[in-house]
Write an enzyme that holds these catalytic residues in place. Sequence first.
Site, PDB file in Angstrom:
ATOM      1  N   PRO A 141      -0.808   3.414   3.184  1.00  0.00           N
ATOM      2  CA  PRO A 141      -1.725   2.948   2.053  1.00  0.00           C
ATOM      3  C   PRO A 141      -2.424   3.139   1.083  1.00  0.00           C
ATOM      4  O   PRO A 141      -2.938   2.975   0.115  1.00  0.00           O
ATOM      5  CB  PRO A 141      -3.070   2.914   3.051  1.00  0.00           C
ATOM      6  CG  PRO A 141      -2.594   2.796   4.338  1.00  0.00           C
ATOM      7  CD  PRO A 141      -1.674   3.912   4.001  1.00  0.00           C
ATOM      8  N   GLU A 142      -1.948   4.987   0.365  1.00  0.00           N
ATOM      9  CA  GLU A 142      -2.349   5.278  -0.667  1.00  0.00           C
ATOM     10  C   GLU A 142      -0.613   5.596  -1.683  1.00  0.00           C
ATOM     11  O   GLU A 142      -0.917   4.874  -2.269  1.00  0.00           O
ATOM     12  CB  GLU A 142      -2.625   6.676  -0.241  1.00  0.00           C
ATOM     13  CG  GLU A 142      -3.841   7.221   1.080  1.00  0.00           C
ATOM     14  CD  GLU A 142      -4.830   7.888   0.794  1.00  0.00           C
ATOM     15  OE1 GLU A 142      -5.488   8.432   0.241  1.00  0.00           O
ATOM     16  OE2 GLU A 142      -4.708   7.992   2.219  1.00  0.00           O
ATOM     17  N   MET A 143      -0.809   6.655  -2.007  1.00  0.00           N
ATOM     18  CA  MET A 143       0.413   7.156  -2.555  1.00  0.00           C
ATOM     19  C   MET A 143       1.859   6.341  -1.973  1.00  0.00           C
ATOM     20  O   MET A 143       3.207   6.170  -2.831  1.00  0.00           O
ATOM     21  CB  MET A 143       0.874   8.240  -2.916  1.00  0.00           C
ATOM     22  CG  MET A 143      -0.457   8.811  -4.343  1.00  0.00           C
ATOM     23  SD  MET A 143      -1.279   9.790  -4.883  1.00  0.00           S
ATOM     24  CE  MET A 143      -0.064  10.256  -6.021  1.00  0.00           C
TER      25      MET A 143
END
Length: 337
Positions: A141-143
């Site tokens: 859900p981030e990078m």
Amino acid sequence: MKIAIMVSSILFSATIAFGASGGDLIKKALDSGLKPMPTGAELDKITGNTKQNQLKIELGKKLYFDPRISGSNLISCNTCHNLGLGGTDIVPAAIGHKWVMNPQHLNSPTVYNSVFNSSQFWDGRSAHLQDQAKGPMQAAPEMNAKPEVIIAKVTSIPEYVVAFKKAYGNNVKIDFDAVADAISVFEKTLVTPSRYDDFLRGNTKALSAQEQEGLELFIDKGCVACHNDINLGGTLQPLGVAKEYKFANVGGFSGNKDGMVKTPTLRNILETMPYFHNGQYWDVKDAIKEMASIQLGAEISDADAKKIEIFFNSLTGTKPEIIYPMLPAQTLDTPKP
């Protein structure tokens, strides 16, 4: 049992009378566990901001700002920890790959002064910045980038390869640990000394009379039980000691396996709204009142919350000058997003 003892000691401290003079207030603050940020060689030792490390710092800065280390080529460390916005992103929950909101509705903590935290991440699962740097790069859900893809990208860019050799030596192995280390070396330099530190070191004129009143109230109400040491936070503490947090259901985050949550630093707190781990309060005065209620079992009036907010002005520090780096050109061998 430990929690009960902590609450008792906090409530006892709230009975202490207001009105300490400047010098007495400094002693009172130091005795309560507050510490000024170190200076000079002592600070350089902690942050690693030395002549020997300058090449690592510059390399880490480029990687920090480089969105290509994300799976999409769009998200950099600076996206969620924006150095122009107090080291955070000023939204309730972090937004990552494909505009996905953090599944636990977690707010992005500030990167400034994170070197002084004893725990990283809201659940404290990392003890140091190098390990912490690995998490967001890989998290879906981030990078959303696999370590092997990150390394393929970095090693396909000649300027990065040269920079790693200059910073770490010709025999450096450019792996995921090395990338995370370079980023962490840069992040350690992001410290923001303030007038508050000058006050604790003995300059009674560094804080206004109103700020000193707010500081004394902050101590006497018991806020220092969790917001202490150099960073006025950064340690793991139980959340909801006296009663449940009003917005505990938003995101469902309940801390680590022991229910412990990292206490956020109060440095630059007036620049890092919204507050709490799930970003539910935009006005710091509301956050102050909620924290007193759930942690201390105490009610803080609007007037007293305003006084503490005035003290928080003194925690806004001087930011290091950051010049956005020109990032090295990729090649045809660089993996595509």
